[in-house]
Design a protein around this motif. Structure first.
Motif, PDB file in Angstrom:
ATOM      1  N   SER A  83       0.851  -1.178   0.000  1.00 30.89           N
ATOM      2  CA  SER A  83       0.000   0.000   0.000  1.00 30.89           C
ATOM      3  C   SER A  83       0.887   1.228   0.000  1.00 30.89           C
ATOM      4  O   SER A  83       1.980   1.222   0.560  1.00 30.89           O
ATOM      5  CB  SER A  83      -0.897   0.037   1.242  1.00 30.89           C
ATOM      6  N   ALA A  84       0.395   2.294  -0.626  1.00 34.69           N
ATOM      7  CA  ALA A  84       1.163   3.537  -0.673  1.00 34.69           C
ATOM      8  C   ALA A  84       0.231   4.716  -0.830  1.00 34.69           C
ATOM      9  O   ALA A  84      -0.834   4.615  -1.438  1.00 34.69           O
ATOM     10  CB  ALA A  84       2.154   3.506  -1.833  1.00 34.69           C
ATOM     11  N   ALA A 104      -9.759   4.938 -12.693  1.00 30.12           N
ATOM     12  CA  ALA A 104      -9.635   3.724 -13.510  1.00 30.12           C
ATOM     13  C   ALA A 104      -8.421   2.886 -13.138  1.00 30.12           C
ATOM     14  O   ALA A 104      -8.270   1.764 -13.634  1.00 30.12           O
ATOM     15  CB  ALA A 104      -9.580   4.100 -14.993  1.00 30.12           C
ATOM     16  N   LEU A 105      -7.551   3.391 -12.274  1.00 31.03           N
ATOM     17  CA  LEU A 105      -6.344   2.651 -11.906  1.00 31.03           C
ATOM     18  C   LEU A 105      -6.684   1.438 -11.048  1.00 31.03           C
ATOM     19  O   LEU A 105      -7.462   1.549 -10.097  1.00 31.03           O
ATOM     20  CB  LEU A 105      -5.378   3.542 -11.125  1.00 31.03           C
ATOM     21  N   PRO A 106      -6.075   0.308 -11.331  1.00 35.53           N
ATOM     22  CA  PRO A 106      -6.288  -0.856 -10.459  1.00 35.53           C
ATOM     23  C   PRO A 106      -5.682  -0.585  -9.091  1.00 35.53           C
ATOM     24  O   PRO A 106      -4.562  -0.090  -8.991  1.00 35.53           O
ATOM     25  CB  PRO A 106      -5.550  -1.986 -11.184  1.00 35.53           C
ATOM     26  N   GLY A 107      -6.439  -0.853  -8.052  1.00 32.25           N
ATOM     27  CA  GLY A 107      -5.943  -0.676  -6.694  1.00 32.25           C
ATOM     28  C   GLY A 107      -6.149   0.700  -6.104  1.00 32.25           C
ATOM     29  O   GLY A 107      -5.844   0.917  -4.931  1.00 32.25           O
ATOM     30  N   ALA A 108      -6.663   1.658  -6.887  1.00 31.39           N
ATOM     31  CA  ALA A 108      -6.923   2.992  -6.343  1.00 31.39           C
ATOM     32  C   ALA A 108      -8.029   2.884  -5.308  1.00 31.39           C
ATOM     33  O   ALA A 108      -9.104   2.367  -5.582  1.00 31.39           O
ATOM     34  CB  ALA A 108      -7.305   3.964  -7.450  1.00 31.39           C
ATOM     35  N   LEU A 123      -4.407   7.027  -2.589  1.00 32.15           N
ATOM     36  CA  LEU A 123      -4.088   5.819  -1.832  1.00 32.15           C
ATOM     37  C   LEU A 123      -4.304   4.635  -2.744  1.00 32.15           C
ATOM     38  O   LEU A 123      -5.364   4.511  -3.370  1.00 32.15           O
ATOM     39  CB  LEU A 123      -4.983   5.697  -0.589  1.00 32.15           C
ATOM     40  N   VAL A 124      -3.286   3.770  -2.832  1.00 29.53           N
ATOM     41  CA  VAL A 124      -3.403   2.571  -3.668  1.00 29.53           C
ATOM     42  C   VAL A 124      -3.022   1.330  -2.870  1.00 29.53           C
ATOM     43  O   VAL A 124      -2.215   1.397  -1.942  1.00 29.53           O
ATOM     44  CB  VAL A 124      -2.525   2.655  -4.945  1.00 29.53           C
ATOM     45  N   HIS A 125      -3.624   0.213  -3.261  1.00 27.50           N
ATOM     46  CA  HIS A 125      -3.290  -1.102  -2.709  1.00 27.50           C
ATOM     47  C   HIS A 125      -2.956  -1.998  -3.904  1.00 27.50           C
ATOM     48  O   HIS A 125      -3.758  -2.094  -4.841  1.00 27.50           O
ATOM     49  CB  HIS A 125      -4.470  -1.700  -1.938  1.00 27.50           C
ATOM     50  N   THR A 131       4.323  -4.481  -8.640  1.00 30.61           N
ATOM     51  CA  THR A 131       3.092  -3.960  -9.230  1.00 30.61           C
ATOM     52  C   THR A 131       2.919  -2.480  -8.889  1.00 30.61           C
ATOM     53  O   THR A 131       2.500  -1.688  -9.739  1.00 30.61           O
ATOM     54  CB  THR A 131       1.875  -4.775  -8.740  1.00 30.61           C
ATOM     55  N   LEU A 132       3.266  -2.117  -7.665  1.00 32.49           N
ATOM     56  CA  LEU A 132       3.204  -0.713  -7.255  1.00 32.49           C
ATOM     57  C   LEU A 132       4.146   0.127  -8.117  1.00 32.49           C
ATOM     58  O   LEU A 132       3.779   1.197  -8.606  1.00 32.49           O
ATOM     59  CB  LEU A 132       3.568  -0.571  -5.777  1.00 32.49           C
ATOM     60  N   ARG A 133       5.359  -0.373  -8.325  1.00 37.30           N
ATOM     61  CA  ARG A 133       6.340   0.340  -9.156  1.00 37.30           C
ATOM     62  C   ARG A 133       5.804   0.540 -10.566  1.00 37.30           C
ATOM     63  O   ARG A 133       5.893   1.633 -11.134  1.00 37.30           O
ATOM     64  CB  ARG A 133       7.648  -0.458  -9.184  1.00 37.30           C
ATOM     65  N   GLU A 134       5.220  -0.488 -11.137  1.00 34.44           N
ATOM     66  CA  GLU A 134       4.644  -0.381 -12.483  1.00 34.44           C
ATOM     67  C   GLU A 134       3.496   0.629 -12.521  1.00 34.44           C
ATOM     68  O   GLU A 134       3.376   1.399 -13.462  1.00 34.44           O
ATOM     69  CB  GLU A 134       4.144  -1.752 -12.971  1.00 34.44           C
ATOM     70  N   LEU A 135       2.681   0.612 -11.492  1.00 36.35           N
ATOM     71  CA  LEU A 135       1.566   1.547 -11.430  1.00 36.35           C
ATOM     72  C   LEU A 135       2.077   2.989 -11.452  1.00 36.35           C
ATOM     73  O   LEU A 135       1.567   3.825 -12.191  1.00 36.35           O
ATOM     74  CB  LEU A 135       0.733   1.305 -10.162  1.00 36.35           C
ATOM     75  N   VAL A 136       3.101   3.258 -10.655  1.00 32.89           N
ATOM     76  CA  VAL A 136       3.628   4.622 -10.579  1.00 32.89           C
ATOM     77  C   VAL A 136       4.383   4.992 -11.844  1.00 32.89           C
ATOM     78  O   VAL A 136       4.114   6.025 -12.470  1.00 32.89           O
ATOM     79  CB  VAL A 136       4.539   4.797  -9.338  1.00 32.89           C
TER      80      VAL A 136
END
Length: 169
Positions: A83-84, A104-108, A123-125, A131-136
């Protein structure tokens, strides 16, 4: 009612808030403790008829006081171990466009337009740090209106499950 979707007014509609009485506040406290409480149970606990409890709950939903019903999830146990909080600086006047893309982001999990050194708090999970790195790096930084990001990893979190106190309404 228990589908987790937000109900009530759309974000564009604003009307004066109707004052809540003691029974409304009691109903809110009961539903915050147990969103699955039956109408009969709520009615019994606030000492009104089932029809009255039903009408009050529907009014609270229609007025946007109750935005929806959902489950509180332990994200780690649900396979979302990373989580971040991510802060974003965005192009001026691009909030609506950016908000749509963030939703639309997965985990938002939560998006807020804020004041201060940055514009948006997200806030994302995610399942893991990769996966977090890819999201950012891939998803967020590819949004043209996003000028910069800063990622704050969550090491531990406590759900305060905050209730409304009688003097807060």
């Amino acid at each position: 009612m228990a589908d987790g979707r937000e109900q009530g007014q759309s974000s564009g509609e604003q009307q004066a808030a109707r004052p809540l009485d003691a029974i409304d506040r009691d109903i809110l406290r009961i539903l915050q403790m147990d969103g699955r409480a039956s109408i009969r149970s709520v009615a019994d606990r606030v000492h009104v008829s089932r029809a009255n409890a039903y009408a009050r709950i529907n009014r609270l939903i229609e007025d946007g006081v109750i935005r929806g019903f959902s489950a509180r999830v332990n994200h780690e146990r649900a396979g979302q171990g990373a989580s971040a909080y991510i802060t974003l600086k965005i192009v001026q006047n691009s909030w609506r466009t950016v908000r749509e893309q963030l939703q639309a982001l997965p985990g938002a999990a939560h998006i807020a337009l804020v004041s201060g050194d940055f514009d948006v708090l997200l806030l994302v999970h995610t399942p893991d740090n990769r996966t977090l790195r890819e999201l950012v790096l891939t998803r967020l930084q590819a949004i043209p209106e996003v000028l910069s990001t800063r990622t704050l990893l969550v090491f531990e979190e406590t759900d305060l499950n905050r209730r409304i106190a009688p003097d807060e309404i």
